[in-house]
Motif scaffolding. Sequence first.
Motif, PDB file in Angstrom:
ATOM      1  N   ALA A 131      -7.639   2.590   9.210  1.00  0.00           N
ATOM      2  CA  ALA A 131      -6.325   2.224   9.754  1.00  0.00           C
ATOM      3  C   ALA A 131      -5.198   2.785   8.890  1.00  0.00           C
ATOM      4  O   ALA A 131      -4.207   3.312   9.405  1.00  0.00           O
ATOM      5  CB  ALA A 131      -6.210   0.699   9.866  1.00  0.00           C
ATOM      6  N   GLU A 132      -5.339   2.684   7.582  1.00  0.00           N
ATOM      7  CA  GLU A 132      -4.312   3.207   6.672  1.00  0.00           C
ATOM      8  C   GLU A 132      -4.215   4.726   6.783  1.00  0.00           C
ATOM      9  O   GLU A 132      -3.117   5.291   6.749  1.00  0.00           O
ATOM     10  CB  GLU A 132      -4.621   2.785   5.229  1.00  0.00           C
ATOM     11  N   ALA A 133      -5.338   5.398   6.945  1.00  0.00           N
ATOM     12  CA  ALA A 133      -5.323   6.855   7.117  1.00  0.00           C
ATOM     13  C   ALA A 133      -4.567   7.229   8.395  1.00  0.00           C
ATOM     14  O   ALA A 133      -3.783   8.187   8.398  1.00  0.00           O
ATOM     15  CB  ALA A 133      -6.746   7.398   7.142  1.00  0.00           C
ATOM     16  N   CYS A 134      -4.774   6.474   9.465  1.00  0.00           N
ATOM     17  CA  CYS A 134      -4.022   6.706  10.707  1.00  0.00           C
ATOM     18  C   CYS A 134      -2.528   6.561  10.454  1.00  0.00           C
ATOM     19  O   CYS A 134      -1.729   7.392  10.892  1.00  0.00           O
ATOM     20  CB  CYS A 134      -4.456   5.724  11.788  1.00  0.00           C
ATOM     21  N   ARG A 135      -2.158   5.483   9.775  1.00  0.00           N
ATOM     22  CA  ARG A 135      -0.741   5.225   9.504  1.00  0.00           C
ATOM     23  C   ARG A 135      -0.111   6.376   8.719  1.00  0.00           C
ATOM     24  O   ARG A 135       0.971   6.852   9.053  1.00  0.00           O
ATOM     25  CB  ARG A 135      -0.580   3.914   8.734  1.00  0.00           C
ATOM     26  N   LEU A 136      -0.813   6.826   7.687  1.00  0.00           N
ATOM     27  CA  LEU A 136      -0.289   7.921   6.867  1.00  0.00           C
ATOM     28  C   LEU A 136      -0.152   9.210   7.679  1.00  0.00           C
ATOM     29  O   LEU A 136       0.873   9.889   7.598  1.00  0.00           O
ATOM     30  CB  LEU A 136      -1.197   8.153   5.660  1.00  0.00           C
ATOM     31  N   LEU A 137      -1.166   9.534   8.445  1.00  0.00           N
ATOM     32  CA  LEU A 137      -1.112  10.765   9.238  1.00  0.00           C
ATOM     33  C   LEU A 137      -0.064  10.659  10.341  1.00  0.00           C
ATOM     34  O   LEU A 137       0.558  11.654  10.702  1.00  0.00           O
ATOM     35  CB  LEU A 137      -2.487  11.100   9.799  1.00  0.00           C
ATOM     36  N   GLY A 138       0.153   9.458  10.853  1.00  0.00           N
ATOM     37  CA  GLY A 138       1.199   9.273  11.856  1.00  0.00           C
ATOM     38  C   GLY A 138       2.578   9.617  11.323  1.00  0.00           C
ATOM     39  O   GLY A 138       3.433  10.086  12.058  1.00  0.00           O
TER      40      GLY A 138
END
Length: 142
Positions: free
Chosen positions: A68-75
């Motif tokens: 989830a955190e990786a998604c947030r960062l890439l977003g």
Amino acid sequence: DPLTRQLAARALAWTDPPEATALLEPLMQDPAEEVRTELLLVMPRLSDPDRWRLAERGLDDSSPFLRAEACRLLGGSARAEAGAQVLPLLGDRDTLVRISAAAALAQLGHQPALDPLQELARRTRDEDERAYYLEAARRLGG
């Protein structure tokens, strides 16, 4: 010792050498989740243009929090390829990851996510979860 590796990652991020990503990337395979988490938390401090590799590695992590955190960062990356990297996580088994992927795809303006988001909203029984998918689809013009 995980705490030592966490502190080392934090210190390296504060000094921000040009080769920081290359030095930190092997720690994305660390058996301790808290070490891998630390890498994603310090990643935004890095100026190394390759720093996004840390978030990309997090998309496949065993921890739902890290995915989830990786998604947030890439977003927040505004990188053209990020949408295609995050899109498969709409099918993740974890609700938090799916919601984070939806938000990231909307933030990126990744149009290929529109139909999968609308389909996910139709299939989802939980009203609160459905609202996240519908909002992400709305932000993409759906």
